[in-house]
Design an enzyme around this catalytic site. Sequence first.
Site, PDB file in Angstrom:
ATOM      1  N   SER A 251       0.806  -1.208   0.000  1.00 19.96           N
ATOM      2  CA  SER A 251       0.000   0.000   0.000  1.00 19.96           C
ATOM      3  C   SER A 251       0.850   1.273   0.000  1.00 19.96           C
ATOM      4  O   SER A 251       1.590   1.519  -0.936  1.00 19.96           O
ATOM      5  CB  SER A 251      -0.952  -0.030   1.204  1.00 19.96           C
ATOM      6  OG  SER A 251      -1.930   0.961   1.125  1.00 19.96           O
TER       7      SER A 251
ATOM      8  N   ASP B  65      -2.273   6.325  -3.570  1.00 22.80           N
ATOM      9  CA  ASP B  65      -1.141   5.694  -2.902  1.00 22.80           C
ATOM     10  C   ASP B  65      -0.611   4.567  -3.774  1.00 22.80           C
ATOM     11  O   ASP B  65      -1.038   4.387  -4.919  1.00 22.80           O
ATOM     12  CB  ASP B  65      -1.523   5.217  -1.504  1.00 22.80           C
ATOM     13  CG  ASP B  65      -2.485   4.038  -1.518  1.00 22.80           C
ATOM     14  OD1 ASP B  65      -3.215   3.882  -2.514  1.00 22.80           O
ATOM     15  OD2 ASP B  65      -2.522   3.268  -0.535  1.00 22.80           O
TER      16      ASP B  65
ATOM     17  N   ASP C 151      -0.908   1.386  -4.090  1.00 18.80           N
ATOM     18  CA  ASP C 151      -1.793   0.403  -4.732  1.00 18.80           C
ATOM     19  C   ASP C 151      -3.133   0.998  -5.121  1.00 18.80           C
ATOM     20  O   ASP C 151      -4.054   0.281  -5.513  1.00 18.80           O
ATOM     21  CB  ASP C 151      -1.980  -0.829  -3.845  1.00 18.80           C
ATOM     22  CG  ASP C 151      -2.755  -0.542  -2.567  1.00 18.80           C
ATOM     23  OD1 ASP C 151      -2.770   0.630  -2.122  1.00 18.80           O
ATOM     24  OD2 ASP C 151      -3.340  -1.483  -1.996  1.00 18.80           O
TER      25      ASP C 151
ATOM     26  N   ASP D 245      -5.688   2.283  -3.634  1.00 21.19           N
ATOM     27  CA  ASP D 245      -6.960   2.124  -2.937  1.00 21.19           C
ATOM     28  C   ASP D 245      -7.242   3.309  -2.017  1.00 21.19           C
ATOM     29  O   ASP D 245      -8.265   3.351  -1.339  1.00 21.19           O
ATOM     30  CB  ASP D 245      -7.021   0.803  -2.162  1.00 21.19           C
ATOM     31  CG  ASP D 245      -5.981   0.686  -1.060  1.00 21.19           C
ATOM     32  OD1 ASP D 245      -5.120   1.583  -0.944  1.00 21.19           O
ATOM     33  OD2 ASP D 245      -6.030  -0.311  -0.317  1.00 21.19           O
TER      34      ASP D 245
END
Length: 447
Positions: free
Chosen positions: A102, A243, A245, A247
């Site tokens: 993340s 960010d 990834d 999400d």
Amino acid sequence: MSRRYFGTDGIRGTANKAPMTAEIALRVGLAAGKMFTTGAHRHRVVIGKDTRLSGYMVEAALMAGFVSVGMDVMLLGPVPTPAVGMLTRSLRADLGVMISASHNAFQDNGIKLFGPDGYKLSDEIEAQIEHMMENGLDEGLAKPDRLGRARRLEDAQSRYVEIVKASFPRELTLDGIRVVIDCANGAAYKVAPDVLWELGAEIVKIGVSPDGFNINRECGSTATGALKTKVVETRADIGIALDGDADRVIIVDEKGREVDGDQLMALIGKAYHERGRLTGGGIVATVMSNLGLERFLEGQGLTLARTKVGDRYVVEHMRAHGFNVGGEQSGHIVLSDYARTGDGLLAALQVLAVCREADKPVSEVCHLFDPVPQVLKSVRYAGGEPLETAKVKAAIKAGEERLNGAGRLVIRKSGTEPVIRVMAEGDDEGVVSAVVDDICGAVTGAA
């Protein structure tokens, strides 16, 4: 069951160091694969990743595990985490995996698992996988003629692009809007600019040159300085920071000011409510969301349901109680009409749609309430249980008494690193800061 590997959002750690080693990833593939190979059909798993160097290692180890138990593997390449959930469902896969840490720096990596319904796995299922990882992996391996196969899905990114574009109102376009998009040198470095451009926006791209090491480095939703500068410099209408990834999302208005997840949830929740689209009578957020959001929603006749930290817990509450908007202050925005986990790009499109319909600048549309003074600090500890010591318990009790019902105090252990997070909020900023400092000092002394 105890949880040795899984935290609040899958497994996460420093690459090539337990629990993020090739060996453990292999065991995850074996155990999760065995758990989800039920029935006589040919089983399949989809695997996506972000742009970290260690993604190659983790991907290969997971793939070996899944193939060993007879699962076919579909490799998606770099895609956002929500794309894995979406494609797990649309491809009728039995399991989905996202390899990402993340918003963490490149040296960390993680494994997030999705069920065939596109939702992240529950704590209970993760605990069962952990148990299988340490018991009986030699049993149930596929016979030589039943081993799985692996292939790359070449159009994974374009599939996601079309799904996300379909969430934007058909009667609207982004013609004439200048958008600075910061992809954090991460998973959305291709798809996010494509979506915005295809919807008509003029785009300025930053954080779109991943090299395996620069994911989230001085860019993205946790480091918006470069985005703020670029928005002002290019006279853009909006800045969007994802960010690693994708999400999460943080918005920057045309004046270069940051808009966090609480404001975005307030905006989307209010807009959905006015159009009769909001379900559940309010929104779902975590204990970390600002008290100002709660007060704003009360003024709209809506409720704020709070969960523990982690977008997975937000989603679980949304599913159980019929909400369709939820998220976290950090920018995880979950819109269950379209996705089953946080999706930063999708949420940004909903914000753009509201701004387009209102025909007002982002600075006017996205500032709906004044946040209550809130202070959050983190204390790293080497071991033990500092929150269980008498000194820390006394400091927490004293802090609660000082706030005296006019604020909130939240103390929790991080689920991904050895850190105690101390948050307090209230109308008196001085009292709030003093309470946090006193508790952090007590934790430091006990750690």
